[in-house]
Design an enzyme around this catalytic site. Structure first.
Site, mmCIF file in Angstrom:
data_model
loop_
_atom_site.group_PDB
_atom_site.id
_atom_site.type_symbol
_atom_site.label_atom_id
_atom_site.label_comp_id
_atom_site.label_asym_id
_atom_site.label_seq_id
_atom_site.Cartn_x
_atom_site.Cartn_y
_atom_site.Cartn_z
ATOM 1 N N LYS A 145 0.848 -1.193 0.000
ATOM 2 C CA LYS A 145 0.000 0.000 0.000
ATOM 3 C C LYS A 145 0.885 1.245 0.000
ATOM 4 O O LYS A 145 1.938 1.254 0.640
ATOM 5 C CB LYS A 145 -0.895 -0.032 1.242
ATOM 6 C CG LYS A 145 -2.073 0.927 1.238
ATOM 7 C CD LYS A 145 -2.936 0.678 2.481
ATOM 8 C CE LYS A 145 -4.092 1.655 2.595
ATOM 9 N NZ LYS A 145 -4.931 1.385 3.786
ATOM 10 N N SER A 201 -9.841 1.402 2.759
ATOM 11 C CA SER A 201 -8.958 2.233 1.966
ATOM 12 C C SER A 201 -7.898 1.449 1.192
ATOM 13 O O SER A 201 -7.328 1.972 0.231
ATOM 14 C CB SER A 201 -8.262 3.251 2.879
ATOM 15 O OG SER A 201 -7.443 2.576 3.811
ATOM 16 N N SER A 213 -10.248 -1.216 6.801
ATOM 17 C CA SER A 213 -9.610 -0.910 5.523
ATOM 18 C C SER A 213 -8.909 -2.071 4.825
ATOM 19 O O SER A 213 -8.510 -1.943 3.671
ATOM 20 C CB SER A 213 -8.610 0.237 5.686
ATOM 21 O OG SER A 213 -9.283 1.466 5.733
#
Lengths: 483, 474
Positions: free
Chosen positions: A66, A141, A165
């Site tokens: 990420k 996310s 997330s």
């Protein structure tokens, strides 16, 4: 061997048998990353094979990270304009551990700006599409990390989870999403959103792979005072007998009779959940329904927002364009910082900061911030009490399938409030929590979540592994040959 | 006349190997941005890791100031934006300071007073800014250096008390070994809160704050200027404005900076990245054991037990090294008054003259003790002793070696002295006659003669005795 459908273990075998090399795997992953650019999984795709040899099980295995992890010399933007050119000077512990274990970084993945959001649509590089249906979101996310594993670009990826997330996008993307006990994996180098809720975790296409990855990246880190001394290997107990284990679910929340009959999708999700429960019971696991105070469940989302926005506004105060990032303009230092922050954040982020700032104000702290912390404590205490009787909580990860973009929003809504927000319990208590695919509704994956008590990561993975085996959705993959 | 009420906030940098929350060096240097870790720059993803040495030293200082320690170590964030604060918040302590409700006794010329300590907490220093005409530079060397802040109750009544408190406090820092407390290096800085009230008023007057005063003499001048200024304001029937004022080093005046200091909301909340650590009794006891005997306690002993004057006692305790040196001599069995004499004259005088610290001085407490013992045994004259000590410091040779080499040990052998005495008497029959005529005092003349012959080694007391014996025989 078909690369896209391979688990980490499959690839390990092929590498060990010299059927394929690390360079070939990297090339394959790199090609896929470029081919699937329409999904927008990546902010940065790495084009050069860069390998540090090791004896680890992850040696020469491709993965994605990420874009809110610090990677020295590699752009790390958190999908925010205020960090759009930021190239860190140090490595996050997770990244360092993976580098040292010989894993191959394929790219940095797209997220909601600064990891604040649950749609995968608010990053500065555009929306992330759901590979199962490109008119739908994959959630966030950790949107890019979810979509990249769902597509089989990499067999695993790393994400962060402050509310849900990892686990929510895992559910929408038909993959496994695991966030372990708070502190099991170092947060050093993870761009802080809400420090007391932030977790590092992983996406994989099997529970065993989640255990394998976590075993590599967990452990005490002298850079992170909240990190835990390493426990034994999580893989070791993954096949233990689960007969006699006890799970519970929130009674009212999972009962289809409590919802609008016309909401066929939701009713189907809940019916499927009940079918899943029956299969779980066939494993000899005892599953019981438990009454959980409604007012506490109703308070989950506001409590989460209060705590996370408060911490976020403080955590992101370093983004002023002074030390790094685009320098603002103005006649005084205040104006310069003000300008950098005005231009650097989207409206959505600013709203959270204003909220957080308001919550922390002297006159509001007691009522908003401290009360939120009290609710958090009540929820956690209640859960810990239940964990004395039960090994874990089993719930539908979400009450819906991945939403269409036009329905995808982070606005507070009354509908399915609890079903959509219970995952945050795992963050409140730092509980190990895993989401695994449990079937399909309207050709879109659905998922169940299992959350256990702190430090019972091995047990949670063990139960999830057995359920995965029973349900038979291990290794499902989106893309060219959909189900 | 108005009653003056002063409260102080003192910041002091702690002496540790590394910074408070990072592994960068805590070291004073003129080269900018060399002692900097990722944490000190507030880069995304950094986490603070507390320096245990800093925690220990903060707790130790709190104990030395008679504070109550907390049950656990916990930090808070103070949130505000400024370019010298890279994280956008300062890690400090509000919820559970390292010490609360303490006190420190100060000794004034004619009275003693307990200055009450509201709290002592551990925090981190900011970066330092250098402002130029159209740009500013940031030096992060100071960013994250451990800092303790000591807040007094508003119980100080004048500038003398304030300065005495600061001196006494600085001494505590040095005695405890927690800081060099060098205000020239900005290691000790002071904020002054001051208000005036009518003699019999029940409520405090309006408070004025003066920030970051960096020397004790400036504290004195700032307070005195403010007293005059506020007195004038009140006497003319006006009200003192609540504000922050800046003391100007050059004009020795204070200037208004901004009003209403309480208006800033720092949005404090508990730092989530450092879990609270319980303080055990054993751990605290261990720290308490490391606190040396403090100046006031020593001062009392010197006066009550050793019967030194208040002045001498003060001179000795002013510097821990001197006090330790003095006590080491006493431990060698030397009379305290004698020890005090030698330390306050020869030793302190030499430190000044040679511009060295006691640590650098060649003559140790044991060496000095040895010399004083020789004098007590009449083996050395005071004059020679001083000469030997100065030579020893100069040449860095042990005093005893010098005595051996130069045969400077005092002659107190009766027979040896008798020989010199008779020689002198023989040579000066006329003076002997004067003695016989009743002029006793001329005996001293012969002491001088014997001294001359023995190059000052003769014991004057013994010599006089023998002169009296021999002269009567004639």
């Amino acid at each position: 061997m078909e690369y896209r459908k391979s688990t980490i273990l499959d690839l390990r075998k092929s590498l060990d048998n010299n059927e394929i090399t690390g360079e070939q795997l990297f090339e394959e992953a790199n090609k896929l990353a470029h081919n699937y650019q329409n999904i927008n999984s990546f902010v940065t795709i790495i084009d050069k094979y860069n390998h540090r040899k090791s004896n680890s099980i992850l040696d020469n295995i491709p993965y994605a990270l990420k874009d809110n992890f610090s990677t020295r010399g590699i752009l790390s933007t958190a999908c925010s304009n205020i960090l759009k050119d930021y190239v860190p000077v140090y490595d996050a512990t997770v990244y360092k551990k993976l580098k040292d274990s010989g894993a191959l970084l394929v790219g940095k993945t797209t997220l909601d700006e600064l990891a604040m959001g649950g749609t995968g649509t608010t990053g500065n590089t555009g929306i992330v599409k759901n590979p199962w249906d490109e008119t739908r979101a994959i959630g966030g996310s950790s949107a890019g990390s979810a979509s990249c594993v769902a597509l089989g670009i990499t067999p695993f990826s790393i994400g962060s989870d402050t509310g849900d997330s990892i686990r929510k996008p895992a559910a929408y993307g038909g993959v496994v999403g695991f966030k372990p006990t708070y502190g099991l994996i170092s947060r050093y180098g993870l761009f802080a959103f809400a420090s007391s809720l932030d977790h590092v975790g992983c996406f994989t296409r099997s529970v065993l792979d989640a255990a394998i990855v976590t075993d590599i990246i967990k452990g005490y880190d002298h850079h992170d005072m909240t990190s835990l001394k390493s426990v034994g290997k999580l893989q070791d107990s993954i096949n233990d007998e689960v007969k006699g284990r006890k799970l519970f679910y929130f009674k009212d929340v999972c009962d289809p009779n409590n919802y609008d009959k016309n909401d066929s999708e939701l009713i189907e999700v809940l019916n499927k959940f009940n079918e899943t429960i029956d299969k779980v019971k066939e494993l000899g696991i005892i599953v019981e329904e438990v009454e959980f105070p409604k007012e506490l469940l109703m308070a989950l989302y506001p409590t989460y927002m209060a705590i996370s926005c408060a911490e976020a506004t403080s955590n992101n105060s370093n983004l002023t364009g002074i030390q790094f990032g685009p320098r603002g303009e103005g006649n005084s230092i205040e104006e310069i910082m003000f300008d950098a922050r005005t231009k650097g954040f989207s409206e959505f982020i600013k709203r959270r900061f204003v909220l957080g700032s308001y919550i922390l104000q002297k006159e509001n702290q007691e009522k908003l911030f401290k009360n939120a912390q009290r609710v958090r404590r009540l929820v956690v205490d209640r859960m810990v009490e239940l964990f004395k009787t039960y090994d874990g909580l089993i719930m539908p990860t979400s009450g819906t399938i991945a939403p269409h973009f036009e329905d995808s929003s982070d606005k507070l809504s009354d509908k399915y409030l609890i079903l959509e927000n219970h995952l945050v319990i795992g963050n409140f208590g730092g509980f190990p929590s895993i989401s695994i695919p449990s079937g399909f509704v309207n050709k879109m994956p659905i998922s169940i979540n299992i959350t256990g008590n702190q430090n019972n990561d091995g047990l949670v993975l063990n139960i999830a592994n057995k359920i995965e085996e029973k349900l038979g959705y291990k290794g499902i993959i989106a893309g060219d040959d959909n189900v | 006349m108005y009653k003056v009420v002063i409260g102080l906030e003192v910041h002091c940098e702690l002496k540790t190997n590394t910074k408070n929350f990072s592994r960068a060096k805590n070291e004073y240097t003129n080269i900018p941005n060399v002692n900097v870790a990722t944490v000190d720059l507030g880069l995304p993803g950094i986490l603070p890791v507390v320096n245990q040495e800093a925690v220990k030293k903060a707790l130790k200082t709190a104990m030395a100031l008679n504070c109550t320690n907390p049950d656990e170590v916990l930090f808070d964030r103070k949130n505000y934006y400024y370019p010298d604060l890279p994280k956008g918040y300062q890690i400090t302590q509000v919820t559970k300071p390292m010490g609360i409700n303490g006190s420190l006794k100060i000794v004034m010329n004619d009275y003693e007073k307990d200055i009450l300590i509201h709290q002592l907490h551990l925090e981190e220093d900011t970066a330092s800014l250098d402002h130029y005409s159209n740009y500013s530079l940031i030096d992060y060397n100071r960013s994250g250096i451990p800092l303790i802040e000591i807040v007094t109750e508003p119980c100080i009544s004048n500038s003398e008390e304030a300065v005495k408190f600061l001196e006494t406090l600085r001494n505590i820092f040095i005695y405890c070994g927690v800081s060099e407390a060098d205000s020239k290096k900005g290691q000790m800085r002071c904020d002054v809160n001051i208000s005036l009230m009518e003699e019999n008023a029940k409520e405090f007057g309006t408070k004025v704050e003066m920030k970051n005063i960096n020397s004790f003499s400036n504290v004195k001048e700032a307070i005195e200027y403010e007293i005059k200024r506020q007195t004038k304001v009140l006497e003319s029937g006006n009200k003192v404005i609540q504000e922050t004022r800046r003391f100007d080093d050059d004009t020795k005046q204070t200037y208004a900076m901004r009003e209403k200091v309480d208006a800033v909301d720092y949005k404090y909340f508990i730092e989530p990245n450092m879990p609270p650590v319980k303080l055990t009794k054993e751990y605290l006891d261990e720290i308490r054991k490391e606190i040396p005997k403090l100046p006031y306690e020593r001062y009392k002993t010197y006066i009550d037990e050793y019967q030194l004057s208040s002045y001498d006692a003060n001179v000795l305790v002013k510097d821990k090294e001197i006090a330790d040196y003095f006590e080491a001599i006493i431990a060698n069995g030397i009379n305290p008054k004698e020890a005090c004499n030698w330390v306050t004259t020869v030793i302190l005088g030499s430190l000044n003259k040679l511009e060295v610290s006691l640590e650098e001085l060649f003559v140790t407490a044991d060496m000095l003790s040895g010399i004083i013992k020789l004098i007590e045994q009449n083996k050395l004259s005071v004059g020679n002793a001083k000469k030997i000590l100065y030579r020893s410091m100069d040449e860095k040779i042990s005093p005893l070696t010098i005595i051996e080499k130069e045969h400077l040990s005092q002659i107190d052998d009766d027979e040896v002295l008798r020989k010199f005495v008779n020689e002198a008497l023989d040579e000066h029959q006329d003076v002997v006659n004067q003695f016989k005529e009743g002029k006793d005092y001329v005996a001293n003349y012969f002491v001088g003669q014997v001294m001359k012959k023995t190059k000052g080694q003769a014991s004057p007391v013994k010599t006089l005795e023998i002169i009296n014996e021999e002269i009567r025989k004639r």
